[in-house]
Design an enzyme around this catalytic site. Structure first.
Site, PDB file in Angstrom:
ATOM      1  N   GLU A  46      -3.538  42.992 -27.294  1.00 27.84           N
ATOM      2  CA  GLU A  46      -2.670  44.057 -27.817  1.00 27.84           C
ATOM      3  C   GLU A  46      -1.839  43.416 -28.916  1.00 27.84           C
ATOM      4  O   GLU A  46      -0.920  42.649 -28.623  1.00 27.84           O
ATOM      5  CB  GLU A  46      -1.749  44.597 -26.717  1.00 27.84           C
ATOM      6  N   LYS A  59       2.777  34.473 -17.961  1.00 27.12           N
ATOM      7  CA  LYS A  59       3.765  33.790 -18.803  1.00 27.12           C
ATOM      8  C   LYS A  59       4.568  34.814 -19.601  1.00 27.12           C
ATOM      9  O   LYS A  59       4.060  35.410 -20.548  1.00 27.12           O
ATOM     10  CB  LYS A  59       3.079  32.845 -19.797  1.00 27.12           C
ATOM     11  N   GLU A  66       3.491  44.007 -41.185  1.00 26.56           N
ATOM     12  CA  GLU A  66       4.358  44.379 -40.057  1.00 26.56           C
ATOM     13  C   GLU A  66       5.687  43.661 -40.207  1.00 26.56           C
ATOM     14  O   GLU A  66       5.728  42.437 -40.266  1.00 26.56           O
ATOM     15  CB  GLU A  66       3.683  43.977 -38.740  1.00 26.56           C
ATOM     16  N   GLY A 114       0.984  40.353 -28.220  1.00 27.29           N
ATOM     17  CA  GLY A 114       1.820  39.578 -29.127  1.00 27.29           C
ATOM     18  C   GLY A 114       1.318  39.683 -30.553  1.00 27.29           C
ATOM     19  O   GLY A 114       0.677  40.667 -30.933  1.00 27.29           O
ATOM     20  N   SER A 115       1.592  38.634 -31.324  1.00 23.97           N
ATOM     21  CA  SER A 115       1.286  38.672 -32.754  1.00 23.97           C
ATOM     22  C   SER A 115      -0.192  38.380 -33.015  1.00 23.97           C
ATOM     23  O   SER A 115      -0.877  37.781 -32.179  1.00 23.97           O
ATOM     24  CB  SER A 115       2.145  37.628 -33.468  1.00 23.97           C
ATOM     25  N   CYS A 134       5.546  47.361 -31.586  1.00 22.15           N
ATOM     26  CA  CYS A 134       4.209  47.232 -32.177  1.00 22.15           C
ATOM     27  C   CYS A 134       3.763  48.579 -32.725  1.00 22.15           C
ATOM     28  O   CYS A 134       3.030  48.658 -33.694  1.00 22.15           O
ATOM     29  CB  CYS A 134       3.232  46.747 -31.129  1.00 22.15           C
ATOM     30  N   GLY A 154      -2.792  35.910 -31.133  1.00 22.71           N
ATOM     31  CA  GLY A 154      -3.909  36.633 -30.510  1.00 22.71           C
ATOM     32  C   GLY A 154      -5.254  36.031 -30.898  1.00 22.71           C
ATOM     33  O   GLY A 154      -6.154  35.887 -30.065  1.00 22.71           O
TER      34      GLY A 154
END
Ligand code: NAD
Length: 481
Positions: free
Chosen positions: A252, A177, A383, A230-231, A286, A235
């Site tokens: 990740e 996806k 972040e 992703g975030s 990231c 996650g």
């Protein structure tokens, strides 16, 4: 405008049951580039079934032959390099040269795992000693099964290559996806896998958002392995979903990485690495080194050099050669970064960065350095995902290390120093999966990528990236006389 993209299952385009469409927007021109379906859990059902049907055949295919298919995918990407780089630049907003770099990284990754697949075939059945006369063990590596792969929008083609190439090399079949924000470059993979001769069901691509596809995919019991980039909040949701059925998960996630500069560092090198670490892809990385930790003896000169370099960036149409700062990916990302800038004002943070003339349209944010930011500031700790740099001055390497490590994340770090031994000593003590000393942020396929602490679980790229899609089996039996 491009056409509507639906679901690629069993080597065919299928119409989703969902009639909701998501517009894909060019963040510079602020015009639609195409549409994707929002997706529906029934699409997940169909794709997982296809991947399960294809699994026995694909896992039984000799690994070297799987590698040949990866070489063909790399060739398919190479033939479309320029078209895909332009599409990626338009969909994501990144300068064309950065998009070209992404394509090259992706191509290298497929080639690397083609070789890794061949090597995997060679090591199957390796004989090992068991410390008992007359007995020996033989080691085999088997694919985990059907892998569910979910990626974000900031490095199209790259984040997907880091998952697809090792998964396919290992013998997994996949349901992939892409991000619903930047899905367009990856659509080309469907045509490329057909050309490359992948059997039906080995590679399935589902368009859609988190609700339509992401959550149902991560919860589907027919998925044996989840790999997510992703975030952190998403996650964590993926990890919770993976707990059901005790399924392995690679994550990740985010970062708030430091760049440590000692007083003997070359000022130009330090400036260039600081700028690249926070302005590449408009800071939407990231691994952005968004916390500058600099020795007090160099601080004022470095701050001034960084301010000047930020003001000299050339914002504009990312498709134009020479543009060095593109827009952020969309208005919601722009609003998010602007909220942090408003917060900086509310906190009374100090910035002297001149604002370069900004284009009249597009989701631009002008880069900013905040000097001597308190460690309690939201901007220091969270972040931001934009070209916003927070800096603090320190009096020793010891203080720099402890400040760098005082962070929930541990993805990456850079050290800039006039003395490589000193840089190495600092790097060894930083809590980060990747540390670059006097170097750009390189991530070659033979390396590894991943974070400590809240930046994730597991490593992508390199041998570890392949192991993430393999199970180890050991067979112990009498040695034939
Ligand atoms: P995101 O978490 O919003 O979305 C990532 C993907 O997850 C998208 O495909 C999205 O559709 C999907 N998703 C959304 N909800 C879901 C759910 N409930 N279940 C399953 N999937 C769902 O992240 P983003 O905004 O696309 O990307 C930015 C984030 O990604 C940043 O935090 C960044 O640090 C991180 N990132 C990390 C790395 C790394 O290597 N560590 C690399 C790139 C980006």
């Amino acid at each position: 405008m491009d056409s509507l993209h639906e679901q690629f299952i069993d080597n065919q385009w299928i119409t989703s049951r969902s009639d909701i469409r998501l517009a894909i927007i060019d963040p510079y021109r602020e015009t639609p580039l195409g549409e994707i379906t929002r997706g529906d859990p029934s699409d997940v059902e169909a794709a997982v079934s296809a991947a399960r049907r294809a699994l026995p055949g694909w896992r039984a295919t000799p690994a070297a032959q799987r590698g040949e298919r990866l070489v063909a995918i790399a060739a398919g990407l190479e033939r479309r390099r320029e078209t895909l780089a332009s599409l990626s630049s338009r969909n994501n907003g990144k300068p064309l040269n950065e998009a070209r770099q992404d394509l090259d990284d992706a191509i290298d990754c497929y080639r690397y795992y083609a070789e890794a697949a061949a090597a995997l075939g060679e090591r199957q059945g390796r004989r090992e000693d068991v410390g008992q006369p007359g007995l020996a063990a033989y080691r085999y590596w088997e694919p985990v099964g059907v892998a569910g792969l979910i990626t974000p929008w900031n490095f199209p083609m790259v984040s997907s290559a880091w998952k697809l190439a090792p998964a396919l090399a290992a013998g997994c079949t996949v349901v992939f996806k892409p991000s619903e924000v930047v899905p367009l470059p990856e659509q080309a993979l469907c045509e490329i896998v057909l050309e490359a001769g992948l059997p039906p069901g080995v590679f399935n691509l589902l368009n859609g958002d988190g609700q339509g596809i992401g959550a149902p995919l991560s919860q589907h019991p027919g998925i044996d392995k989840l790999s997510f980039t992703g975030s952190n909040p998403v996650g964590e949701a993926v990890m919770r979903a993976a707990a059901s059925g005790v399924r392995p998960v690679s994550l990740e996630l985010g970062g708030k990485s430091p760049i440590v500069v000692t007083e003997d560092a070359d000022l130009t090198l330090a400036r260039d690495l600081v700028i690249a670490g926070i302005c590449y892809n408009a800071g939407q990385m990231c691994s952005a080194t968004s916390r500058l930790i600099v020795h007090e003896r160099l601080a004022d000169r470095l701050y001034a050099a960084v301010d000047d370099a930020m003001a000299e960036l050339l914002p504009g149409d990312p498709l134009m050669e020479g543009i060095t700062l593109g827009p952020l990916v969309n208005t919601s990302q722009q609003e998010r970064v602007n909220r942090y800038l408003a917060q900086a004002e509310a906190e009374g943070l100090h910035s002297e960065t001149p604002t370069p003339p900004m284009p009249e349209r597009g989701c631009f944010v002008s880069p900013r350095l905040y000097r001597d930011v308190p460690t309690t500031s939201q901007l220091w700790r969270e972040e931001i995902f934009g070209p916003v740099l927070c800096a603090r001055r320190v009096t020793s390497d010891e203080e720099a290390i402890s400040l760098a490590n005082d962070c929930d994340y541990g993805l990456a770090a850079t050290v800039v120093s006039g003395d490589l031994n000193r840089a190495d000593a600092i790097a060894r003590r930083l809590e980060a999966g990747n540390v670059w000393c006097n170097s750009d942020q390189l991530a070659p396929p033979q390396g590894n990528w991943g974070g400590m602490k809240r930046s994730g679980i597991g490593r992508e790229l390199g041998q570890e990236g392949l192991e993430a899609y393999l199970e180890t089996k050991r067979i112990t039996r009498p040695v034939p006389r």
